[in-house]
Design a protein around this motif. Structure first.
Motif, mmCIF file in Angstrom:
data_model
loop_
_atom_site.group_PDB
_atom_site.id
_atom_site.type_symbol
_atom_site.label_atom_id
_atom_site.label_comp_id
_atom_site.label_asym_id
_atom_site.label_seq_id
_atom_site.Cartn_x
_atom_site.Cartn_y
_atom_site.Cartn_z
ATOM 1 N N ILE A 79 0.834 -1.200 0.000
ATOM 2 C CA ILE A 79 0.000 0.000 0.000
ATOM 3 C C ILE A 79 0.869 1.249 0.000
ATOM 4 O O ILE A 79 0.630 2.203 -0.754
ATOM 5 C CB ILE A 79 -0.948 0.002 1.215
ATOM 6 C CG1 ILE A 79 -1.906 -1.188 1.141
ATOM 7 C CG2 ILE A 79 -1.725 1.316 1.289
ATOM 8 C CD1 ILE A 79 -2.767 -1.354 2.382
ATOM 9 N N GLY A 80 1.903 1.237 0.826
ATOM 10 C CA GLY A 80 2.816 2.375 0.863
ATOM 11 C C GLY A 80 3.502 2.605 -0.464
ATOM 12 O O GLY A 80 3.658 3.747 -0.912
ATOM 13 N N THR A 81 3.904 1.517 -1.099
ATOM 14 C CA THR A 81 4.570 1.637 -2.397
ATOM 15 C C THR A 81 3.645 2.239 -3.438
ATOM 16 O O THR A 81 4.048 3.092 -4.240
ATOM 17 C CB THR A 81 5.053 0.254 -2.875
ATOM 18 O OG1 THR A 81 6.011 -0.259 -1.943
ATOM 19 C CG2 THR A 81 5.697 0.344 -4.253
ATOM 20 N N LEU A 82 2.382 1.795 -3.426
ATOM 21 C CA LEU A 82 1.414 2.352 -4.362
ATOM 22 C C LEU A 82 1.264 3.862 -4.171
ATOM 23 O O LEU A 82 1.352 4.647 -5.123
ATOM 24 C CB LEU A 82 0.048 1.679 -4.177
ATOM 25 C CG LEU A 82 -0.228 0.414 -4.987
ATOM 26 C CD1 LEU A 82 -1.501 -0.260 -4.481
ATOM 27 C CD2 LEU A 82 -0.354 0.730 -6.466
ATOM 28 N N GLY A 83 1.030 4.260 -2.915
ATOM 29 C CA GLY A 83 0.832 5.673 -2.640
ATOM 30 C C GLY A 83 2.053 6.511 -2.962
ATOM 31 O O GLY A 83 1.958 7.582 -3.575
ATOM 32 N N THR A 84 3.218 6.019 -2.554
ATOM 33 C CA THR A 84 4.462 6.761 -2.787
ATOM 34 C C THR A 84 4.766 6.891 -4.270
ATOM 35 O O THR A 84 5.125 7.970 -4.760
ATOM 36 C CB THR A 84 5.634 6.050 -2.081
ATOM 37 O OG1 THR A 84 5.364 5.984 -0.676
ATOM 38 C CG2 THR A 84 6.933 6.803 -2.315
ATOM 39 N N THR A 85 4.613 5.794 -5.000
ATOM 40 C CA THR A 85 4.935 5.808 -6.432
ATOM 41 C C THR A 85 4.018 6.759 -7.192
ATOM 42 O O THR A 85 4.471 7.525 -8.047
ATOM 43 C CB THR A 85 4.814 4.392 -7.024
ATOM 44 O OG1 THR A 85 5.668 3.505 -6.286
ATOM 45 C CG2 THR A 85 5.223 4.388 -8.490
ATOM 46 N N LEU A 86 2.728 6.722 -6.895
ATOM 47 C CA LEU A 86 1.821 7.642 -7.574
ATOM 48 C C LEU A 86 2.132 9.087 -7.211
ATOM 49 O O LEU A 86 2.118 9.976 -8.073
ATOM 50 C CB LEU A 86 0.367 7.306 -7.243
ATOM 51 C CG LEU A 86 -0.309 6.376 -8.265
ATOM 52 C CD1 LEU A 86 0.188 4.954 -8.135
ATOM 53 C CD2 LEU A 86 -1.829 6.411 -8.145
ATOM 54 N N GLY A 87 2.447 9.324 -5.927
ATOM 55 C CA GLY A 87 2.787 10.678 -5.504
ATOM 56 C C GLY A 87 4.033 11.192 -6.189
ATOM 57 O O GLY A 87 4.101 12.350 -6.615
ATOM 58 N N GLU A 88 5.041 10.329 -6.313
ATOM 59 C CA GLU A 88 6.291 10.736 -6.965
ATOM 60 C C GLU A 88 6.080 11.072 -8.438
ATOM 61 O O GLU A 88 6.851 11.816 -9.035
ATOM 62 C CB GLU A 88 7.332 9.622 -6.831
ATOM 63 C CG GLU A 88 7.861 9.461 -5.405
ATOM 64 C CD GLU A 88 8.775 8.254 -5.261
ATOM 65 O OE1 GLU A 88 8.787 7.407 -6.198
ATOM 66 O OE2 GLU A 88 9.456 8.149 -4.224
ATOM 67 N N ASN A 89 5.036 10.497 -9.023
ATOM 68 C CA ASN A 89 4.744 10.771 -10.427
ATOM 69 C C ASN A 89 3.624 11.803 -10.595
ATOM 70 O O ASN A 89 3.049 11.937 -11.692
ATOM 71 C CB ASN A 89 4.377 9.473 -11.147
ATOM 72 C CG ASN A 89 5.595 8.612 -11.426
ATOM 73 O OD1 ASN A 89 6.284 8.795 -12.416
ATOM 74 N ND2 ASN A 89 5.865 7.672 -10.522
ATOM 75 N N GLY A 90 3.304 12.516 -9.523
ATOM 76 C CA GLY A 90 2.354 13.614 -9.603
ATOM 77 C C GLY A 90 0.921 13.196 -9.835
ATOM 78 O O GLY A 90 0.133 13.940 -10.426
ATOM 79 N N GLN A 91 0.551 11.982 -9.357
ATOM 80 C CA GLN A 91 -0.811 11.499 -9.576
ATOM 81 C C GLN A 91 -1.559 11.410 -8.253
ATOM 82 O O GLN A 91 -1.108 10.770 -7.290
ATOM 83 C CB GLN A 91 -0.781 10.136 -10.261
ATOM 84 C CG GLN A 91 -0.093 10.201 -11.628
ATOM 85 C CD GLN A 91 -0.720 9.261 -12.621
ATOM 86 O OE1 GLN A 91 -0.100 8.298 -13.025
ATOM 87 N NE2 GLN A 91 -1.948 9.534 -13.031
ATOM 88 N N ASN A 92 -2.727 12.075 -8.207
ATOM 89 C CA ASN A 92 -3.515 12.138 -6.983
ATOM 90 C C ASN A 92 -4.561 11.029 -6.948
ATOM 91 O O ASN A 92 -5.213 10.736 -7.953
ATOM 92 C CB ASN A 92 -4.202 13.501 -6.878
ATOM 93 C CG ASN A 92 -4.735 13.754 -5.478
ATOM 94 O OD1 ASN A 92 -4.025 13.557 -4.498
ATOM 95 N ND2 ASN A 92 -5.979 14.191 -5.397
#
Length: 530
Positions: free
Chosen positions: A468-481
Motif C-alpha cells: 500500500i505504501g509503495t502504491l501511494g508513494t509511487t503515484l505521488g512521486e509521479n504527480g498522480q492524486n
C-alpha cells in the motif's frame, strides 16, 4: 403534430420517401450541412436530423437544438457528431453499422487484385499510347497466403472471399476463438507468424490505442520479402514512411491504400511510388452501400420518432422510456462491469456468463446483456454499440448465457459478470446504491466496495507488508492524486487486489515505476465513461 426531420446531407430519394410514407414531415436540404451557421439557426425546428459526413453536429449546433430527439448517421463513422454533447442534451445518436460491410470488403479484394497485377499503372501506360506488355508482370492470387489482421465483420467477409479465390488465409485477431476460426476456414496465428508467412496482408481493425501503428517499422521489417500490403480500414494503422522506404528498397513489392493517416491526403510518402495503388477513402462508395445506409437510417429514425423503438443507438440502450427511468443506473453498471473485464482481457473470450440477483433479475435483461457485452467488446471494437454488441459477439463465436435468482445477499440486487477464455475465468460484480451510483462489490471473488471513476488503476499482488505504501508513494512521486483507494484480499498472506480511482489518466511512467518494484503481478490502467 407529425414529427419533423431535417436531411442536411445528400441522401437518396428513396430515403426521403420512407419518411413521407411513414407520415413524417421531412425537409430535404442536402447542402445545408455545409453551412454550420445556417444549420444552427434552423435546427431548433426539427425533431430529427439525418446526416452523412458533411454535416458537423457540434456542441453549438446542439445548444440550439431545442426540439431535437434523434440524430441518424447514414454510415458507421460518427466522428462528425459531438456524442457527449448530444447525450447531455438527451439526443439519441444512431448509426448504420452494417450497411457498407460487403462494399468495403469488396474494395479490399479489388485493391488486392489491382496491386497484384499492377492494373492502374498498366492502364495509365496504355492510355498514353504505350504497349509495355513485358513491363507489367503480375502475380496470381491462387495459392498465395493472405494474412488478415482483424477477422471481425469486414475482415470475416474478406476471409470468405479470399478462400473462394483459392488463397490460404491466416488471421491475427486476439478476439477470434479457435472454434470460430475453424468454422471460417482460416488458421488463427499470432502477428509475428502472420508477418513471416503472408504474401498479401490486409488490415480490418478499428484505430485504437492497441492497433495504432500495428504495422510499425519494426513489424514491417518482419514481413516476407515481396509482400503486398492493403489497407482499406483506417489511417494510422501503418507507418507510411517506413512502408515507403521498404517499397523503394524492394522488400515490399506493392501496396494498396484507401485510407491515410492524414485525410484529405494531398501529400503522402506513398504517393507516386511504383506499384502503389491509392484511392480517396472509397471503401463504402458504391451505389448499393450508400442506398442501404440511407434507407436504414430513415427506417430507424422513423421507428424511434413514431414508436419509441431504439435501434443502433450509440449513447443509450434499447428500451422503452418507462424502463429507462428505472434501469438507467443499472445499464451504466452493466457497461462498467463489462468494460472492466474487457480491459483486463487480452485473449479470445469463449463465453460470457451474467448473473442477475434480486431487483436486477426483474429488469429488462436484454438491455442489460447488451450493455455488458458492449462493455466487454469496447476494447476490441470502439464502434460497437448496445444493439450491435450481441451480433458482434455471436460472429466472434462467443456464447452468452444468463442466470436469474431471487435476493441472495446483502444487497437488494446485483449483477455478476464472468468470462471464460482458453486461459482462465475472470469475474466481477456490482450493484447500484440508493444514490443511483454504480459500485464494484466483488473482483475475482474478493469482496470490495469501490466507486467507479473515469480514470482507475487495478493491481494484484501477494498480501505482504509495504504494498500500500509503495502504491501511494509511487503515484505521488509521479504527480498522480488518488481520489479513492479500495483494497481486498482472499486471506492473510494470499492474493490481494487494489482498485484506485485517480484524478487523471495513469501515466506510462507510473506503470513502469510500479512494475520496476517487482511487487505486482498485474498493473492495469483502466478508463471508464462516467
Amino acid at each position: 403534430m407529425a414529427p419533423k426531420v431535417l436531411i442536411s446531407d445528400k441522401l437518396s430519394a428513396a430515403a426521403v420517401q420512407i419518411f413521407k410514407d411513414r407520415g413524417i414531415d421531412v425537409d430535404f436540404q442536402p447542402d445545408l450541412g455545409k453551412d454550420k451557421d445556417k444549420l444552427a439557426e434552423v435546427i431548433g425546428q426539427y425533431d430529427g436530423l439525418a446526416i452523412r459526413s458533411a454535416t458537423k453536429v457540434t456542441e453549438k449546433i446542439l445548444e440550439n437544438a431545442t426540439n431535437l430527439k434523434v440524430i441518424g448517421r447514414a454510415g458507421i463513422g460518427t466522428d462528425n457528431i459531438d456524442k457527449e454533447a448530444a447525450s447531455k442534451k438527451g439526443v439519441i445518436v444512431m448509426n448504420t453499422p452494417y450497411g457498407n460491410m460487403i462494399t468495403t470488403a469488396e474494395h479490399a479484394i479489388a485493391m488486392m487484385f489491382a496491386v497484384a497485377r499492377q492494373i492502374p499503372e498498366a492502364s495509365a501506360s496504355t492510355h498514353a499510347g504505350k504497349w509495355e506488355k513485358s513491363k507489367f508482370m503480375g502475380v496470381e492470387l491462387t495459392g498465395k497466403t493472405l494474412g488478415v489482421i482483424g477477422a471481425g465483420n469486414i475482415g470475416g467477409i474478406v476471409c470468405n472471399r479470399a478462400l473462394g479465390l483459392k488463397m490460404k488465409v491466416v488471421a491475427y485477431d486476439p478476439f477470434l476463438g479457435e472454434e470460430k476460426a475453424k468454422k471460417m476456414g482460416v488458421e488463427k496465428v499470432e502477428l509475428d507468424e502472420l508477418l513471416k508467412r503472408a504474401d498479401f496482408i490486409t488490415l480490418h481493425v478499428p484505430f485504437t490505442e492497441q492497433t495504432a501503428n500495428i504495422l510499425s517499422a519494426e513489424n514491417l521489417a518482419k514481413t516476407k520479402k515481396g509482400v503486398r500490403i492493403i489497407n482499406c480500414a483506417r489511417g494510422g494503422l501503418v507507418d507510411e514512411q517506413a512502408l515507403a522506404d521498404l517499397l523503394k528498397s524492394g522488400h515490399v513489392a506493392g501496396a494498396a491504400f484507401d485510407v491515410f493517416k492524414e485525410e484529405p491526403a494531398t501529400e503522402n510518402p506513398l504517393f507516386n511510388l511504383p506499384n502503389v495503388v491509392c484511392t480517396p477513402h472509397l471503401g463504402a462508395a458504391t451505389t448499393e452501400a450508400q442506398e442501404n445506409v440511407a434507407l436504414q437510417v430513415a427506417e430507424q429514425m422513423s421507428n424511434y420518432l413514431l414508436d419509441g423503438a431504439v435501434e443502433n443507438a450509440l449513447n443509450m440502450p434499447s428500451m422503452t422510456a418507462e424502463e429507462a427511468k428505472v434501469m438507467g443506473p443499472w445499464v451504466d453498471l452493466a457497461g462498467h462491469l463489462g468494460n472492466f473485464i474487457g480491459q483486463l482481457t487480452d485473449e479470445p473470450i469463449n463465453a460470457i456468463n451474467i448473473l442477475y440477483d434480486g431487483v436486477a433479475a426483474d429488469m429488462n435483461q436484454g438491455a442489460l446483456n447488451c450493455a455488458v457485452i458492449a462493455g466487454i467488446l469496447k476494447k476490441a471494437n470502439p464502434d460497437v454499440n448496445l444493439v450491435s454488441a450481441p451480433v458482434v459477439a455471436k460472429e466472434r463465436g462467443t456464447q452468452v448465457s444468463t442466470t436469474s435468482q431471487s435476493k441472495g445477499g446483502t444487497f437488494d440486487g446485483y449483477i455478476k459478470v464472468t468470462i471464460v477464455t482458453p486461459e482462465r475465468e475472470r469475474s466481477c460484480a456490482g450493484t447500484v446504491f440508493s444514490d443511483g451510483k454504480p459500485r464494484f462489490i466483488q473482483i475475482k471473488g474478493i469482496n470490495i466496495d469501490a466507486e467507479v471513476g473515469e480514470h482507475m488503476l487495478y493491481t494484484t499482488n501477494e498480501d505482504v507488508p509495504g504494498v500500500i505504501g509503495t502504491l501511494g508513494t509511487t503515484l505521488g512521486e509521479n504527480g498522480q492524486n488518488i481520489a479513492n483507494f479500495t483494497l481486498g484480499r482472499t486471506a492473510t498472506g494470499k492474493q490481494a487486489i487494489a482498485l484506485l480511482y485517480l484524478d487523471e489518466k495513469t501515466k506510462p511512467e507510473t506503470v513502469k515505476a510500479l512494475r520496476d518494484t517487482g511487487l505486482f503481478q498485474q498493473i492495469r490502467p483502466l478508463e471508464f465513461a462516467v
